[in-house]
Design an enzyme around this catalytic site. Structure first.
Site, PDB file in Angstrom:
ATOM      1  N   HIS A  85      13.585  60.595  62.085  1.00  0.00           N
ATOM      2  CA  HIS A  85      12.536  59.700  61.587  1.00  0.00           C
ATOM      3  C   HIS A  85      12.459  59.627  60.051  1.00  0.00           C
ATOM      4  CE1 HIS A  85      10.898  59.805  65.674  1.00  0.00           C
ATOM      5  NE2 HIS A  85      10.880  61.122  65.604  1.00  0.00           N
TER       6      HIS A  85
HETATM    7  C1  BDR Z   1       6.850  61.929  62.537  1.00  0.00           C
HETATM    8  O1  BDR Z   1       6.017  62.982  62.996  1.00  0.00           O
HETATM    9  C2  BDR Z   1       6.533  64.215  62.564  1.00  0.00           C
HETATM   10  O2  BDR Z   1       6.538  65.129  63.613  1.00  0.00           O
HETATM   11  C3  BDR Z   1       7.904  63.939  61.988  1.00  0.00           C
HETATM   12  O3  BDR Z   1       8.162  64.817  60.904  1.00  0.00           O
HETATM   13  C4  BDR Z   1       7.816  62.520  61.542  1.00  0.00           C
HETATM   14  O4  BDR Z   1       7.274  62.432  60.233  1.00  0.00           O
HETATM   15  C5  BDR Z   1       7.485  61.247  63.728  1.00  0.00           C
HETATM   16  O5  BDR Z   1       6.496  60.789  64.604  1.00  0.00           O
END
Ligand code: BDR
Ligand code: CA
Length: 310
Positions: free
Chosen positions: A237
């Site tokens: 992500h």
């Molecule tokens: C986001 O949530 C966090 O757990 C990850 O680091 C990312 O920023 C994805 O949903």
């Protein structure tokens, strides 16, 4: 390098945040890192930002930020990122303390001293909303606020809400209404950029410590996605938000009006994207829709390969 974008990375490391820091170190001028409570508590996210900074020998200040969201209790994702926030990777504790405990003030002052910075929040939006409350003019002074969060097609904590928005919807709502040049790199985009065991092996093959650590992080991310019913590869992500700034040609986006649901019996924390202009409001956001995933993955791997070694 002359024309690298200058960014403040607001983060909650976080396995994919760590890969985002490595990516940002290669493709941007990292002016500062600010930390926020999110994947794990603030002490741990701050320690993890410092651990990654130590690993790479980066000369970038780390400032500690908000320990809790605007409303309700902190919510963490230890079920994804492990108790430490960085899976089980083998990294020593930080060598030094953070440079300050005042991330919000640093965001305000740094954007006053230098116009045209990009704010890249890859955790809950608490620090960014607090900075905008302290100085709404930030919205006009920054080149962008490019967030990893939300999405145009459902959530990962609830059916509607993505983690970074779910943790602090009130802060997100303020950021989306601030009038800033906003880009939302959400789950609909980040699930196109997936790393698997082959990418981990490639990182191991680089033959340096940053490559080994990146490999462990990628392996961890693959494992937790498998536990969550998505076997084989894990969405990467947070590096996508960095690439949306450093390599905008890799991510296609469209202007849309987006609101954050702060009530909602089932939908608190949803980023509602007005795809058909039914709200009759001007667009407030570029929504990322399509990634050149091969190129994005190449850029992430290149960043690991060429990482500065401590
Ligand atoms: C986001 O949530 C966090 O757990 C990850 O680091 C990312 O920023 C994805 O949903
Ligand atoms: Ca994150």
């Amino acid at each position: 390098m002359a024309d690298r974008p200058r960014i403040i990375l607001d983060c909650d490391p976080g396995v994919d945040d760590a890969i985002a820091i490595i990516t940002a170190a290669r493709w941007t001028d990292l002016v500062a890192m600010t930390t926020v409570s999110g994947n794990v508590d603030l002490d741990k996210t701050t320690a993890n930002a410092l651990r990654i900074r130590d690993l790479m020998g980066l000369d970038v200040p780390v400032h500690r930020g908000a320990a809790r969201p605007f409303a309700g209790e902190p919510f963490h994702a230890r079920y994804v990122h492990g108790m430490s926030g960085l899976g089980d990777i083998d990294l020593p504790p930080p060598s030094v303390s953070p440079d300050s405990d005042d991330a919000v003030e640093v965001i305000v002052e740094t954007t006053r001293k230098e116009e045209g910075l990009h704010l890249v929040p890859i955790g809950p939006l608490t620090n960014i909303a607090l900075a905008l409350r302290a100085d709404p003019g930030i919205a006009q002074r920054v080149a962008s606020i490019t967030i990893m969060g939300g999405g145009a097609s459902g959530g990962n904590v609830t059916a509607a809400a993505e983690f970074n928005i779910y943790v602090d919807p009130e802060a997100a709502d303020e950021v989306f209404r601030a009038g800033a040049p906003l880009t939302m790199v959400g789950l609909n985009l980040t699930h196109q950029v997936r790393m698997d065991a082959g990418h981990a092996d490639a990182c191991r093959g680089f033959g340096h410590r940053v490559g080994d650590i990146a490999a462990q992080l990628i392996d961890h991310n693959v494992d937790v996605h498998a536990l969550g019913g998505l076997p084989g590869s894990g969405a990467m992500h947070d590096p996508c938000a960095v690439l949306a700034v450093s390599h905008p040609e890799v991510i296609r986006s469209e202007h849309r009006h987006v609101v954050v649901e702060v009530e909602g019996r089932y939908t608190r924390g949803q980023t509602l994207v007005d795809e058909r202009g039914r709200m009759s409001r001007d667009p407030n956001c570029r929504v990322a829709y399509e990634a050149d995933a091969d190129r994005a993955l190449e850029l992430i791997l290149q960043a690991v390969r060429e990482a500065p070694n401590a």
